[in-house]
Write an enzyme that holds these catalytic residues in place. Structure first.
Site, PDB file in Angstrom:
ATOM      1  N   LYS A  47       8.937  -1.630   0.739  1.00 54.89           N
ATOM      2  CA  LYS A  47       9.824  -0.562   1.196  1.00 54.89           C
ATOM      3  C   LYS A  47       9.277   0.802   0.793  1.00 54.89           C
ATOM      4  CE  LYS A  47      11.166   0.192  -3.097  1.00 54.89           C
ATOM      5  NZ  LYS A  47      10.719   1.413  -3.778  1.00 54.89           N
ATOM      6  N   LEU A  61       0.831  -1.202   0.000  1.00 57.17           N
ATOM      7  CA  LEU A  61       0.000   0.000   0.000  1.00 57.17           C
ATOM      8  C   LEU A  61       0.872   1.261   0.000  1.00 57.17           C
ATOM      9  CD1 LEU A  61      -2.491  -1.187   2.782  1.00 57.17           C
ATOM     10  CD2 LEU A  61      -2.985  -1.044   0.324  1.00 57.17           C
ATOM     11  N   ARG A 101       3.836   8.622  -5.484  1.00 54.92           N
ATOM     12  CA  ARG A 101       5.208   9.077  -5.214  1.00 54.92           C
ATOM     13  C   ARG A 101       5.303  10.591  -5.130  1.00 54.92           C
ATOM     14  NH1 ARG A 101       5.165   4.664  -8.294  1.00 54.92           N
ATOM     15  NH2 ARG A 101       6.670   2.968  -7.920  1.00 54.92           N
TER      16      ARG A 101
END
Length: 386
Positions: free
Chosen positions: A113, A90, A187
Site C-alpha cells: 500500500k 518498492l 517517505r
C-alpha cells in the site's frame, strides 16, 4: 522457505505458490516471509535487488534460495517461469510499472500500500489483471484481521443504532520516528510517492471507510490540514489531518503523523504512539486500540448508553478459522492464496474500494493545498498491440 516446492511450471495448482519479491525491502519479513513459513501453499523462492552485495546479504539472512541482481534484476525475476506471484514492496511510484510488467508476464501481484500513486494507475492494474485472469491485491493487511471484521459486525448489527461519526488516528512520536525513518527515507521523497498520507495515513482512512461500508465511492473531503516535512514542506506532509462527509450524514476524521512532536513546556514531553479507532453511534460508542496489527495486542471496548460496557478481543473468525498467534499479514496472505487458488477468501478487498481510496487521498492533498502524488512515467503498451 526453500524446499517446499519442487513443481514444474505446469503443475502450480498442486504445489505451493512460488513467490518472488522485487527489492530487498524492510517490510519483507513481517509482510511475507514469516506468514509464508506457516502456510503450506506458499514458498518464497527469489528476490531481486539491483545491488548485488545488498541483495546477497538479504537473501542469505532470510534464506531465499535465488537472487537476481544487476540493472535487469526486476525484469529477470518477472521473466522466471518458476515464479507464480510477484510481491512488490518498492517505492510507490514504481508500483504501477512493475505490477503491469508482472501481470503481462502472467504473474499474480501482491502490491504494498498504497497500490499506486494515482487512482487511474490502480484502475489500469485491475483491468489488466481481470483481462489476464490474474489476481491483483493492494496489501492493506489490517482489513483481513478479525478485529476490523468484528467492529463492522457490531456497527451493522444495529445493536447501537446508526453511526454518527468516526475518528481514527495513527502516529509515531518524534522520539521514535527518529529511529524508524532516517532522513533520506523514501517517505520524504516526493518523486518516490512520499508523504504521510501515502504511508501511515492509509490506515486511518481505510478503517473509517471499512467499518462504515463507505467504499464504493470516494469520500467528500470537507477539510484537510498538512504539516509539511522540513525536507520539502510544500509537497511532503509529515502529518495530515482531514475531515469527511460520508453518506447518511456521518462525519469522519483522520489523523496521521510520521513524527508527532512532544507536548507540555517546550514540547519536551514525548507522546505515546496512537493506533486508535472510535465509532460514535446513537446508542453508544466503540473504541478500538491497535486496529493496524491486532495480533500484537488489541482491544475493542463497547460502551452502550444503556447496558453494561464490555471489552472484546478477537483473534479468530466466527467459524473458528485463524490462530491467536497470527498477525494481520498472516490473514492477508491466506486470503490472497485462497483467491489465487479459486477458493472463497474469508474476506476480500474489492478493486473499487482500492480505486476510490486513492481518489479520496488525491482529494485530501488538493484540499490541503499540496500537489497530489504524480503518476509514473511508465506507459504501458500491451505486447499484443505491438
Amino acid at each position: 522457505m526453500a524446499g517446499k516446492n519442487e513443481a514444474s511450471t505446469s503443475d502450480v495448482s498442486t504445489f505451493p505458490l512460488r513467490f518472488g519479491m522485487l527489492g530487498a525491502a524492510r517490510v519483507g519479513p513481517d509482510a511475507l516471509f514469516k506468514p509464508a513459513r506457516t502456510h503450506p501453499e506458499v514458498d518464497v523462492v527469489a528476490v531481486a535487488c539491483r545491488d548485488e552485495a545488498r541483495g546477497s546479504r538479504y537473501a542469505n539472512q532470510h534464506h531465499i534460495p535465488k537472487l537476481y541482481s544487476g540493472p535487469r534484476a526486476y525484469h529477470d525475476l518477472i521473466a522466471d517461469p518458476n515464479i507464480d506471484v510477484v510481491y512488490i514492496p518498492l517505492p510507490v511510484t514504481l508500483h504501477f510499472e512493475w505490477s503491469m510488467r508482472a501481470l503481462e508476464a502472467g504473474k499474480h501481484v501482491l502490491v504494498e500500500k498504497p497500490m499506486t500513486s494515482t487512482a487511474e494507475e490502480a484502475r489500469q492494474i485491475f483491468a489488466l489483471a481481470e483481462a489476464k485472469g490474474l489476481v491483483a491485491l493492494e496489501a492493506i493487511h489490517c482489513t483481513f484481521h478479525p478485529v476490523l471484521q468484528r467492529v463492522r459486525e457490531i456497527v451493522t448489527s444495529g445493536e447501537l443504532g446508526k453511526v454518527k461519526s468516526v475518528r481514527s488516528c495513527f502516529f509515531w512520536p518524534s522520539v521514535v520516528a527518529h529511529f524508524l525513518f532516517p532522513g533520506d527515507d523514501i517517505r520524504f521523497n516526493y518523486d518516490m510517492g512520499g508523504g504521510c498520507m501515502m504511508d501511515m495515513g492509509v490506515y486511518p482512512l481505510t478503517a473509517v471507510r471499512y467499518v462504515t461500508g463507505a467504499t464504493s465511492a470516494p469520500l467528500e473531503v470537507t477539510s484537510a490540514t498538512a504539516s509539511g516535512h522540513a525536507s520539502d514542506p510544500a509537497r511532503i506532509d509529515r502529518a495530515m489531518h482531514a475531515t469527511y462527509a460520508l453518506p447518511d450524514s456521518i462525519t469522519a476524521e483522520t489523523t496521521a503523523d510520521l513524527a508527532a512532536p512532544g507536548w507540555g513546556p517546550f514540547g519536551l514531553i514525548p507522546r505515546w504512539p496512537k493506533l486508535e479507532l472510535s465509532v460514535s453511534l446513537e446508542g453508544g460508542d466503540i473504541q478500538v486500540f491497535n486496529f493496524i496489527d491486532p495480533g500484537v495486542i488489541h482491544w475493542i471496548k463497547v460502551r452502550p448508553k444503556r447496558g453494561v460496557d464490555r471489552k472484546e478481543q478477537v483473534y479468530r473468525y466466527d467459524d473458528g478459522r485463524g490462530e491467536k498467534t497470527w498477525h494481520s499479514y498472516d490473514y492477508q496472505l491466506r486470503a490472497f492464496v485462497d483467491k489465487v487458488r479459486g477458493r472463497e477468501p474469508w474476506t476480500w478487498t474489492d478493486p473499487q474500494a482500492t480505486i476510490t481510496q486513492l481518489e479520496t487521498m488525491e482529494r485530501v492533498y488538493v484540499k490541503a493545498g499540496m500537489p497530489p502524488r504524480k503518476a509514473s512515467s511508465y506507459i504501458h503498451v500491451s505486447p499484443e498491440s505491438t
